[in-house]
Design an enzyme around this catalytic site. Sequence first.
Site, short mmCIF file in Angstrom:
data_model
loop_
_atom_site.label_atom_id
_atom_site.label_comp_id
_atom_site.label_asym_id
_atom_site.label_seq_id
_atom_site.Cartn_x
_atom_site.Cartn_y
_atom_site.Cartn_z
N GLU A 153 41.52 3.83 -26.57
CA GLU A 153 40.78 4.02 -27.83
C GLU A 153 39.65 3.03 -27.92
O GLU A 153 39.68 1.99 -27.26
CB GLU A 153 41.70 3.71 -29.03
CG GLU A 153 42.76 4.71 -29.26
CD GLU A 153 43.74 4.26 -30.34
OE1 GLU A 153 43.54 3.18 -30.94
OE2 GLU A 153 44.69 4.99 -30.57
N LYS A 155 37.75 0.00 -29.57
CA LYS A 155 38.16 -1.14 -30.40
C LYS A 155 37.06 -1.37 -31.43
O LYS A 155 35.98 -1.86 -31.11
CB LYS A 155 38.38 -2.37 -29.52
CG LYS A 155 38.93 -3.55 -30.29
CD LYS A 155 39.37 -4.64 -29.33
CE LYS A 155 39.98 -5.80 -30.06
NZ LYS A 155 39.14 -6.38 -31.09
N ASP A 157 34.92 -2.88 -34.31
CA ASP A 157 34.67 -4.28 -34.66
C ASP A 157 34.54 -4.42 -36.18
O ASP A 157 33.45 -4.34 -36.74
CB ASP A 157 33.39 -4.75 -33.96
CG ASP A 157 33.35 -6.26 -33.89
OD1 ASP A 157 34.34 -6.91 -34.27
OD2 ASP A 157 32.31 -6.79 -33.45
N TYR A 257 44.36 3.65 -37.12
CA TYR A 257 44.81 3.76 -35.73
C TYR A 257 46.27 3.38 -35.49
O TYR A 257 46.71 3.34 -34.36
CB TYR A 257 43.92 2.93 -34.80
CG TYR A 257 43.68 1.51 -35.29
CD1 TYR A 257 44.70 0.60 -35.40
CD2 TYR A 257 42.40 1.10 -35.63
CE1 TYR A 257 44.48 -0.69 -35.85
CE2 TYR A 257 42.15 -0.19 -36.09
CZ TYR A 257 43.21 -1.08 -36.19
OH TYR A 257 42.99 -2.34 -36.63
N LYS A 345 38.09 -6.51 -23.53
CA LYS A 345 36.91 -6.98 -24.28
C LYS A 345 35.65 -6.78 -23.44
O LYS A 345 35.64 -7.18 -22.26
CB LYS A 345 37.06 -8.46 -24.61
CG LYS A 345 38.11 -8.76 -25.66
CD LYS A 345 37.59 -8.42 -27.04
CE LYS A 345 38.42 -8.99 -28.13
NZ LYS A 345 38.08 -10.29 -28.59
N CYS A 439 36.02 -44.58 -25.45
CA CYS A 439 36.17 -43.67 -26.58
C CYS A 439 34.94 -43.75 -27.48
O CYS A 439 34.53 -44.86 -27.86
CB CYS A 439 37.43 -44.01 -27.37
SG CYS A 439 37.57 -43.07 -28.90
N CYS A 442 36.54 -45.35 -31.04
CA CYS A 442 37.11 -46.70 -31.13
C CYS A 442 36.68 -47.60 -29.96
O CYS A 442 37.02 -48.78 -29.93
CB CYS A 442 38.64 -46.62 -31.19
SG CYS A 442 39.38 -46.13 -29.62
N CYS A 457 41.82 -41.09 -24.73
CA CYS A 457 41.81 -42.37 -25.42
C CYS A 457 43.28 -42.66 -25.73
O CYS A 457 43.92 -41.88 -26.44
CB CYS A 457 40.99 -42.26 -26.71
SG CYS A 457 41.25 -43.66 -27.80
N CYS A 462 43.27 -45.30 -32.75
CA CYS A 462 41.92 -44.71 -32.77
C CYS A 462 41.79 -43.83 -34.02
O CYS A 462 42.57 -42.90 -34.23
CB CYS A 462 41.70 -43.87 -31.52
SG CYS A 462 40.18 -42.92 -31.59
S1 IVH Z 1 45.99 -1.52 -32.56
C1 IVH Z 1 50.07 -3.45 -33.18
N1 IVH Z 1 43.79 -0.16 -32.24
O1 IVH Z 1 41.67 -5.28 -32.93
C2 IVH Z 1 48.74 -2.94 -32.78
N2 IVH Z 1 43.60 -2.38 -33.06
O2 IVH Z 1 42.30 -7.75 -31.38
C3 IVH Z 1 47.73 -3.06 -33.82
N3 IVH Z 1 41.30 -3.06 -33.61
O3 IVH Z 1 43.96 -6.74 -35.13
C4 IVH Z 1 46.32 -3.00 -33.38
N4 IVH Z 1 40.33 -1.16 -33.07
O4 IVH Z 1 42.02 -5.36 -36.13
C5 IVH Z 1 44.32 -1.33 -32.61
N5 IVH Z 1 41.92 1.21 -31.97
C6 IVH Z 1 42.46 0.04 -32.34
C7 IVH Z 1 41.66 -1.01 -32.83
C8 IVH Z 1 42.28 -2.23 -33.17
C9 IVH Z 1 40.14 -2.38 -33.55
C10 IVH Z 1 41.45 -4.48 -34.04
C11 IVH Z 1 42.58 -4.77 -34.99
C12 IVH Z 1 43.43 -5.79 -34.28
C13 IVH Z 1 42.46 -6.38 -33.32
C14 IVH Z 1 43.17 -6.97 -32.13
#
Ligand code: IVH
Length: 702
Positions: A153, A155, A157, A257, A345, A439, A442, A457, A462
């Site tokens: 899926e 991710k 932001d 999601y 990522k 340091c 200190c 240190c 300190c």
């Molecule tokens: S699943 C238990 N699916 O990414 C699993 N998270 O770095 C729950 N996020 O805290 C997360 N898109 O805020 C999931 N398709 C997606 C997502 C997603 C964005 C975020 C979410 C999570 C963070 C983790």
Amino acid sequence: MEIPPPTLMKRMQNVHNHKTIENSIVFINSLIKKTNIDIINIGDNMIEQRIDELIKLIDKANYEYYTLDKPTITDQEYDRYMQELQTLEEKHPELKREDSPTSRVGGQVIDEFKKVTHELPMLSLGNVFNEDDIMAFDERIKKVISTPEYVAELKIDGLSVSLVYKNGKLVKAATRGDGVTGEDITHNARTIKSIPLTLTKPIDIEVRGEIYMSKASFNKLNENGENFANPRNAAAGSVRQLDSKIAASRNLDCFIYHLPDPEDYNIHTHNNALKFMKELGFVTNPNNKKINDIKELLTYIDYWTKERPNLPYEIDGIVIKVNNLDDQQKLGFTARNPKWATAYKFPAEEVLTKVKNIIFTVGRTGQVTPSADLEPVRVMGSIISRATLHNEDYVTTKDIRVGDIVSIKKAGDVIPEVVKVIEDRRDGSEKKFQMTKSCPICHEPLTRKEEEAAYYCLNDHCPAKKQEKLIHYTSRHAMNIEGFGDRIIEDFYNLGYLKSYEDFYTLYQHKEELQELEGFGLKSINNLLEEIENSKNNSLERLLFGLSIRHVGTKTANILAKNFKNIDNIIKAEFDDISDIKDIGPIIAKSVNEYFQNENNLKIIEKLKEHQVNMTYLKTINTEETEFTDKTFVLTGTLTRFTREEAKEKIEMLGGIVTTSVSKKTDVVIAGTEAGSKLKKAKALNITVWKEEEFINTLSKY
Ligand code: IVH
């Protein structure tokens, strides 16, 4: 066939199927006719009915527009319904329904954000950054599940949100917070049009997703005078507003999601959970894909890495989840993340800037770390003027010099790093790096420990080390003394009120002077003192973590507390007693052993004891048989006298086990107010249910 008005065309630009457009137009025409007739015929006694009808029409239009991406009515029609509803509600405020879509325009103002304890913790995801990491993730999964099926899926932001519905109506929206406790943002969530106020079925359910701001809304917002670094910050800033009119004006969106309790709805795959949630009216992201082998995943990642700029919203990676929910359960969780999912990522953005200086900072362990003081630049939306240089080896290997042009990168919330020096840009004026040998605070000479790149240190007096340790002592996973920011500790330290841990417990003697300090008043000092007093009752593991013993993180602190039960047993323990414990290696054992042999440290512990700071592991203190012993409990609904965490601690102290989902193995369900599906399930399975009163009565026997 009538020619559709331009706005309808606009709304329908995502509908690719001509047949659908034709059908929609026929449908709309019939709706327009129906609406006009209804308006003419409306009588006073029919107002309530008309309100219901309008809400249904608007909810349906929203569902088709946001969830199905297949609008069937024009903007004007939509506006007409809304206007009619608003007029009726203004004339008859007693008939205004809580789930009315007119609440989308905002207007509710709250005094403060209430805390919400999540029924199940809201976990975040582990990260992977390259092909090797992805392979390693797949291999770890395959040790448990021989032929896993994945779903990939986007991710999104933004910021994660939990949405709770009772009887199909939105009753609570909360931020993630620390995962256990978040903030109630219901008033703002109600203004987000892609969050349904009413579901297509009248069920109890919690779902989780991401609130985000589209790139277009973000640009418009900044063009209109705001100065948010990126859409994520803008979304988070909008959701953290007391006045919901502001959130309403920010045009936020939400993708769902995650379904935390799929077994309650007889759902066995993540894909079906997504389908189910979509049927209920939630907006799920359409760009997910079932993945059978890692090659397919890499192709998916490649595709979205290229396509990312063309999406109307920001994504910062790809999420990979095991599809089968039984498989997910077999894989389980670490303390923070599910083992059945991870986040790839995207590589971080890199930009060039100049190193103005290299400075040194002292951490709580005494480690002295070089950092680059940079000419400020914007990276991924935020202005960066500092980058960590980790240690001497890191700087010398990369040959980073003051005056160099360097490329720096920042990934998500990670501290920015220097990637490389652009050697072509040198003009000879750059100064070669020299690690400080004393340091910076200190001025004591530093020591480089064997086989470590870091310098320390070792001066226990300190001031920098001491302040950092005090800050750590109050932190959330340590003694959890809320209200102390870094600045307050620094100020109290410099004013002489706070030099060591024991001083927290004599601060009350300076109450009068403290409340005279700028930024303080009686109320804030009283709160602080109350927090300090409460911290005396913490279980041992918090203290162990708070003492800043090298190599002792939260996990090790827990293991030590559980095994030794009280601090005297740890003090008495030999190296072998510690290293014999499962999950404790020789490095940790040596560090713990050394810490508790040091005279100064023992004095600190004695002082804390004198102030009645608890030094025992509270979770299993009661060894006698109780009504809780070896029984499995599930907490549901809202308890009025405890937080979830407190109730859990009490049960565990009396020998009980607390789990999160109701099954045949559950002995007792403790139901607070507004208990939902778990209570229903308990009743269906004939499991004993205690109301809060009964729970308190049982507790009071011990
Ligand atoms: S699943 C238990 N699916 O990414 C699993 N998270 O770095 C729950 N996020 O805290 C997360 N898109 O805020 C999931 N398709 C997606 C997502 C997603 C964005 C975020 C979410 C999570 C963070 C983790």
